[in-house]
Design a protein around this motif. Structure first.
Motif, PDB file in Angstrom:
ATOM      1  N   PHE A 144      29.755  45.836  32.822  1.00  0.00           N
ATOM      2  CA  PHE A 144      30.305  44.493  32.986  1.00  0.00           C
ATOM      3  C   PHE A 144      29.297  43.579  33.690  1.00  0.00           C
ATOM      4  O   PHE A 144      28.461  44.044  34.476  1.00  0.00           O
ATOM      5  CB  PHE A 144      31.608  44.531  33.787  1.00  0.00           C
ATOM      6  N   THR A 145      29.385  42.294  33.412  1.00  0.00           N
ATOM      7  CA  THR A 145      28.515  41.303  34.041  1.00  0.00           C
ATOM      8  C   THR A 145      29.361  40.181  34.640  1.00  0.00           C
ATOM      9  O   THR A 145      30.548  40.054  34.341  1.00  0.00           O
ATOM     10  CB  THR A 145      27.534  40.706  33.015  1.00  0.00           C
ATOM     11  N   GLY A 146      28.722  39.364  35.468  1.00  0.00           N
ATOM     12  CA  GLY A 146      29.421  38.246  36.082  1.00  0.00           C
ATOM     13  C   GLY A 146      30.558  38.724  36.970  1.00  0.00           C
ATOM     14  O   GLY A 146      30.529  39.842  37.501  1.00  0.00           O
ATOM     15  N   PRO A 147      31.599  37.920  37.136  1.00  0.00           N
ATOM     16  CA  PRO A 147      32.714  38.325  38.010  1.00  0.00           C
ATOM     17  C   PRO A 147      33.443  39.563  37.497  1.00  0.00           C
ATOM     18  O   PRO A 147      34.067  40.284  38.279  1.00  0.00           O
ATOM     19  CB  PRO A 147      33.634  37.099  38.007  1.00  0.00           C
ATOM     20  N   GLU A 148      33.335  39.835  36.164  1.00  0.00           N
ATOM     21  CA  GLU A 148      33.990  41.011  35.610  1.00  0.00           C
ATOM     22  C   GLU A 148      33.415  42.318  36.152  1.00  0.00           C
ATOM     23  O   GLU A 148      34.003  43.388  35.955  1.00  0.00           O
ATOM     24  CB  GLU A 148      33.888  41.013  34.081  1.00  0.00           C
ATOM     25  N   ARG A 149      32.265  42.259  36.825  1.00  0.00           N
ATOM     26  CA  ARG A 149      31.723  43.477  37.430  1.00  0.00           C
ATOM     27  C   ARG A 149      32.684  44.046  38.461  1.00  0.00           C
ATOM     28  O   ARG A 149      32.701  45.241  38.718  1.00  0.00           O
ATOM     29  CB  ARG A 149      30.378  43.187  38.102  1.00  0.00           C
ATOM     30  N   SER A 150      33.472  43.192  39.068  1.00  0.00           N
ATOM     31  CA  SER A 150      34.403  43.620  40.111  1.00  0.00           C
ATOM     32  C   SER A 150      35.717  44.078  39.497  1.00  0.00           C
ATOM     33  O   SER A 150      36.353  43.347  38.729  1.00  0.00           O
ATOM     34  CB  SER A 150      34.670  42.464  41.078  1.00  0.00           C
ATOM     35  N   ILE A 151      36.150  45.289  39.854  1.00  0.00           N
ATOM     36  CA  ILE A 151      37.430  45.759  39.343  1.00  0.00           C
ATOM     37  C   ILE A 151      38.573  44.928  39.923  1.00  0.00           C
ATOM     38  O   ILE A 151      39.638  44.789  39.310  1.00  0.00           O
ATOM     39  CB  ILE A 151      37.648  47.262  39.640  1.00  0.00           C
ATOM     40  N   VAL A 152      38.363  44.331  41.093  1.00  0.00           N
ATOM     41  CA  VAL A 152      39.395  43.450  41.651  1.00  0.00           C
ATOM     42  C   VAL A 152      39.627  42.270  40.715  1.00  0.00           C
ATOM     43  O   VAL A 152      40.769  41.914  40.403  1.00  0.00           O
ATOM     44  CB  VAL A 152      38.988  42.959  43.054  1.00  0.00           C
ATOM     45  N   TYR A 153      38.548  41.670  40.253  1.00  0.00           N
ATOM     46  CA  TYR A 153      38.661  40.519  39.341  1.00  0.00           C
ATOM     47  C   TYR A 153      39.304  40.956  38.028  1.00  0.00           C
ATOM     48  O   TYR A 153      40.229  40.302  37.531  1.00  0.00           O
ATOM     49  CB  TYR A 153      37.279  39.936  39.094  1.00  0.00           C
ATOM     50  N   ARG A 154      38.834  42.070  37.469  1.00  0.00           N
ATOM     51  CA  ARG A 154      39.378  42.530  36.180  1.00  0.00           C
ATOM     52  C   ARG A 154      40.846  42.936  36.315  1.00  0.00           C
ATOM     53  O   ARG A 154      41.644  42.740  35.397  1.00  0.00           O
ATOM     54  CB  ARG A 154      38.569  43.716  35.641  1.00  0.00           C
ATOM     55  N   TRP A 155      41.196  43.503  37.461  1.00  0.00           N
ATOM     56  CA  TRP A 155      42.572  43.976  37.664  1.00  0.00           C
ATOM     57  C   TRP A 155      43.579  42.844  37.520  1.00  0.00           C
ATOM     58  O   TRP A 155      44.659  43.032  36.958  1.00  0.00           O
ATOM     59  CB  TRP A 155      42.685  44.611  39.041  1.00  0.00           C
ATOM     60  N   GLU A 193      30.387  34.444  47.614  1.00  0.00           N
ATOM     61  CA  GLU A 193      30.892  34.818  46.292  1.00  0.00           C
ATOM     62  C   GLU A 193      32.298  35.392  46.399  1.00  0.00           C
ATOM     63  O   GLU A 193      33.140  35.182  45.518  1.00  0.00           O
ATOM     64  CB  GLU A 193      29.945  35.833  45.649  1.00  0.00           C
ATOM     65  N   ALA A 194      32.568  36.104  47.475  1.00  0.00           N
ATOM     66  CA  ALA A 194      33.895  36.678  47.669  1.00  0.00           C
ATOM     67  C   ALA A 194      34.953  35.575  47.771  1.00  0.00           C
ATOM     68  O   ALA A 194      36.028  35.670  47.170  1.00  0.00           O
ATOM     69  CB  ALA A 194      33.910  37.552  48.921  1.00  0.00           C
ATOM     70  N   HIS A 195      34.648  34.523  48.540  1.00  0.00           N
ATOM     71  CA  HIS A 195      35.598  33.417  48.697  1.00  0.00           C
ATOM     72  C   HIS A 195      35.811  32.692  47.372  1.00  0.00           C
ATOM     73  O   HIS A 195      36.946  32.340  47.012  1.00  0.00           O
ATOM     74  CB  HIS A 195      35.093  32.440  49.758  1.00  0.00           C
ATOM     75  N   ARG A 196      34.740  32.492  46.617  1.00  0.00           N
ATOM     76  CA  ARG A 196      34.874  31.826  45.322  1.00  0.00           C
ATOM     77  C   ARG A 196      35.711  32.663  44.360  1.00  0.00           C
ATOM     78  O   ARG A 196      36.510  32.112  43.587  1.00  0.00           O
ATOM     79  CB  ARG A 196      33.487  31.546  44.733  1.00  0.00           C
ATOM     80  N   MET A 197      35.543  33.969  44.411  1.00  0.00           N
ATOM     81  CA  MET A 197      36.353  34.832  43.556  1.00  0.00           C
ATOM     82  C   MET A 197      37.831  34.753  43.942  1.00  0.00           C
ATOM     83  O   MET A 197      38.714  34.680  43.072  1.00  0.00           O
ATOM     84  CB  MET A 197      35.868  36.279  43.652  1.00  0.00           C
ATOM     85  N   ALA A 198      38.115  34.756  45.225  1.00  0.00           N
ATOM     86  CA  ALA A 198      39.503  34.671  45.680  1.00  0.00           C
ATOM     87  C   ALA A 198      40.152  33.364  45.236  1.00  0.00           C
ATOM     88  O   ALA A 198      41.300  33.348  44.779  1.00  0.00           O
ATOM     89  CB  ALA A 198      39.567  34.807  47.197  1.00  0.00           C
ATOM     90  N   GLU A 199      39.411  32.274  45.354  1.00  0.00           N
ATOM     91  CA  GLU A 199      39.954  30.975  44.945  1.00  0.00           C
ATOM     92  C   GLU A 199      40.230  30.946  43.444  1.00  0.00           C
ATOM     93  O   GLU A 199      41.249  30.407  42.992  1.00  0.00           O
ATOM     94  CB  GLU A 199      38.979  29.860  45.330  1.00  0.00           C
ATOM     95  N   GLU A 200      39.343  31.523  42.656  1.00  0.00           N
ATOM     96  CA  GLU A 200      39.568  31.551  41.212  1.00  0.00           C
ATOM     97  C   GLU A 200      40.769  32.418  40.863  1.00  0.00           C
ATOM     98  O   GLU A 200      41.591  32.051  40.005  1.00  0.00           O
ATOM     99  CB  GLU A 200      38.327  32.063  40.485  1.00  0.00           C
ATOM    100  N   LEU A 201      40.902  33.558  41.519  1.00  0.00           N
ATOM    101  CA  LEU A 201      42.024  34.444  41.228  1.00  0.00           C
ATOM    102  C   LEU A 201      43.354  33.820  41.636  1.00  0.00           C
ATOM    103  O   LEU A 201      44.382  34.051  40.977  1.00  0.00           O
ATOM    104  CB  LEU A 201      41.831  35.787  41.936  1.00  0.00           C
ATOM    105  N   ARG A 202      43.342  33.049  42.696  1.00  0.00           N
ATOM    106  CA  ARG A 202      44.579  32.366  43.110  1.00  0.00           C
ATOM    107  C   ARG A 202      45.074  31.440  42.003  1.00  0.00           C
ATOM    108  O   ARG A 202      46.296  31.271  41.823  1.00  0.00           O
ATOM    109  CB  ARG A 202      44.345  31.572  44.390  1.00  0.00           C
TER     110      ARG A 202
END
Length: 280
Positions: A144-155, A193-202
């Motif tokens: 996986f690449t980009g944010p999809e590398r994180s299983i948290v994001y994919r989950w 990057e962690a904060h940006r991911m959290a904001e997007e997931l919200r």
């Protein structure tokens, strides 16, 4: 690009590595000091010709991703990795890129566990390395690449990700994943990057937004038990042992089963069933 110094640096680092350092058999007839060029090339995921030309002071300037692969393949420290980038005419990696570099000590442990399902994950739960049994158990999560590398994001964005675990365990995994991301944001700060991911997931997941509002942090499973649902082998009841690196940004996950149990026998069969298909 300092071709001469780059070539010398690569050669000395290659010769300093022993087969046992990277999980390779020594063999009775080995005369080469350190590793062979073809062995290093395989560790770096590149052709022997390409790597050989670098040691011979010729060939094109390596790209930053290629240098990152070389640094990981040669088991370089972060200081050595920065030096490699400078010799190749690039700026040293920033903090964001450093997170993808597995510490050499952790890689040495990883190399010695090639017959066991093992994964190395980063601060955002991105899978950085997997043994072959881990790919057979979970699928290739390093692709996986980009944010999809994180299983948290994919989950929270791709329902297919959840097929690896039984449905009754999903609520627990959701809470733990949200808590893990909260921990990463706390450590990395609001401009991360962690904060940006959290904001997007919200904005993308109502479930994540609800869990995020609960402010759970440092949440861990009640024990080290983890159930995995395999398309061919069925349910595996496993224990997940976690070893953190010195800076707490990397974790090595080792999956085992109780000797003599049905799950223990299924782990032994992983090599026979082959790599797990994506999202199976």
């Amino acid at each position: 690009m300092d071709r001469a110094q780059l070539a010398d640096f690569l050669r000395t680092r290659r010769e300093a590595l022993q087969p046992e350092d990277v999980g390779l058999p020594r063999g009775p007839r080995r005369r080469t000091r350190g590793l062979r060029r073809e062995e290093v090339a395989a560790l770096c995921g590149m052709s022997t010709d390409y790597y050989g030309r670098l040691e011979q002071r010729r060939g094109p300037q390596p790209s930053e991703p290629m240098l990152g692969a070389i640094a990981q393949g040669l088991r370089l420290s972060l200081d050595e990795r920065d030096h490699l980038f400078r010799l190749a005419g690039h700026n040293t990696p920033g903090r964001r890129l450093r997170g993808g570099h597995i510490p050499p000590g952790m890689m040495r442990i990883f190399d010695r566990l090639q017959d066991t399902p093992v994964q190395v994950v980063g601060a955002l739960s991105e899978t950085l390395a997997q043994t072959r049994p881990a790919v057979a158990l979970f699928g290739d999560w390093t692709r996986f690449t980009g944010p999809e590398r994180s299983i948290v994001y994919r989950w929270f964005t791709d329902p297919r990700t959840r097929r690896v675990y039984p449905e009754e365990d999903h609520p627990m995994h959701s809470r733990v994943f949200a808590s893990n991301l909260r921990t990463a944001v706390s450590r990395q700060g609001p401009d991360s990057e962690a904060h940006r991911m959290a904001e997007e997931l919200r904005g993308r997941s109502e479930e994540f937004a609800r869990l995020w509002s609960a402010h759970e942090i440092g949440l861990s499973r009640p024990d080290d038990r983890k159930r995995v649902l395999h398309p061919d082998l069925g349910m595996l009841d496993l224990q997940c042992q976690v070893l953190f690196g010195p800076d707490q940004t990397h974790a090595l996950l080792v999956y085992t089963a109780t000797p003599g149990s049905e799950s223990h026998e299924k782990l032994r069969l992983l090599s026979a069933v082959g790599d797990r298909p994506p999202y199976a």
